[in-house]
Write a protein that holds these residues in place. Structure first.
Motif, short mmCIF file in Angstrom:
data_model
loop_
_atom_site.label_atom_id
_atom_site.label_comp_id
_atom_site.label_asym_id
_atom_site.label_seq_id
_atom_site.Cartn_x
_atom_site.Cartn_y
_atom_site.Cartn_z
N UNK A 82 10.19 -0.53 -65.07
CA UNK A 82 9.90 0.20 -66.30
C UNK A 82 10.90 -0.20 -67.37
N UNK A 83 10.47 -0.19 -68.62
CA UNK A 83 11.40 -0.43 -69.72
C UNK A 83 12.44 0.69 -69.72
N UNK A 138 18.03 -3.95 -69.91
CA UNK A 138 16.76 -4.61 -70.25
C UNK A 138 16.49 -5.86 -69.41
N UNK A 139 17.50 -6.60 -69.09
CA UNK A 139 17.36 -7.87 -68.40
C UNK A 139 16.90 -7.72 -66.94
N UNK A 140 17.07 -6.55 -66.37
CA UNK A 140 16.75 -6.37 -64.95
C UNK A 140 15.29 -6.63 -64.63
N UNK A 141 14.38 -6.19 -65.50
CA UNK A 141 12.94 -6.39 -65.23
C UNK A 141 12.59 -7.87 -65.18
N UNK A 142 13.32 -8.69 -65.91
CA UNK A 142 13.05 -10.13 -65.92
C UNK A 142 13.73 -10.83 -64.74
N UNK A 143 14.82 -10.26 -64.24
CA UNK A 143 15.62 -10.89 -63.20
C UNK A 143 15.18 -10.53 -61.79
N UNK A 144 14.83 -9.26 -61.59
CA UNK A 144 14.51 -8.78 -60.25
C UNK A 144 13.06 -8.34 -60.19
#
Length: 151
Positions: free
Chosen positions: A39-40, A138-144
């Motif tokens: 989720x954002x 914010x970067x977590x959704x793109x990384x994991x």
């Protein structure tokens, strides 16, 4: 887990109780991290008092960088003196405000033995709310990818 609701004075250094607290903290960390990856973070609501907690946190700790937290920023004698009144302010209004909770030291990484600090629940809320509102998470959704990763 009924035992976790009993008074701390009933126990000495009970290893079973410590293990139960550790399991509860780990479960909380795992669930929270999976939500962050799905989720954002700007839209996450952690408590009914998110805005109040965040505002007071930033008033009292305006220069604390939340991307990477060093344990000494929370647990040195000097820092404990600053954190104690902040935490106690929420004693009556934030459920389980003093529960032991795992916090990622480096917000860009997942929970691990080397990237986890045990903090109070209200410290966790304050730092994670700042991370969410300030775009640090914010970067977590793109990384994991949540279905392939867990704590």
């Amino acid at each position: 887990m009924e035992i976790l609701n009993r008074s701390a004075e009933e126990f000495e250094n009970d290893q079973t109780l410590e293990a139960m607290w550790a399991m509860k903290a780990f479960e909380h960390a795992e669930i929270y991290f999976n939500i962050l990856c799905s989720v954002d973070p700007k839209y996450l609501k952690l408590t009914p008092l998110d805005d109040v907690i965040y505002t007071i946190f930033r008033e009292e700790f305006p220069d604390l960088r939340v991307d990477v937290i060093h344990e000494s920023e929370l647990k040195s004698t000097k820092e404990k003196e600053k954190w104690r009144p902040f935490c106690e302010r929420f004693k009556e209004c934030v459920e389980d405000y003093s529960f032991g909770t795992l916090l990622r030291a480096d917000a860009s990484k997942e929970y691990s033995e080397d990237n986890s600090i045990l903090v109070t629940r209200i410290q966790f809320y304050a730092i994670e709310l700042a991370r969410n509102k300030e775009g640090v998470n914010d970067l977590l959704r793109k990384t994991f990818i949540p279905e392939n990763k867990s704590v």
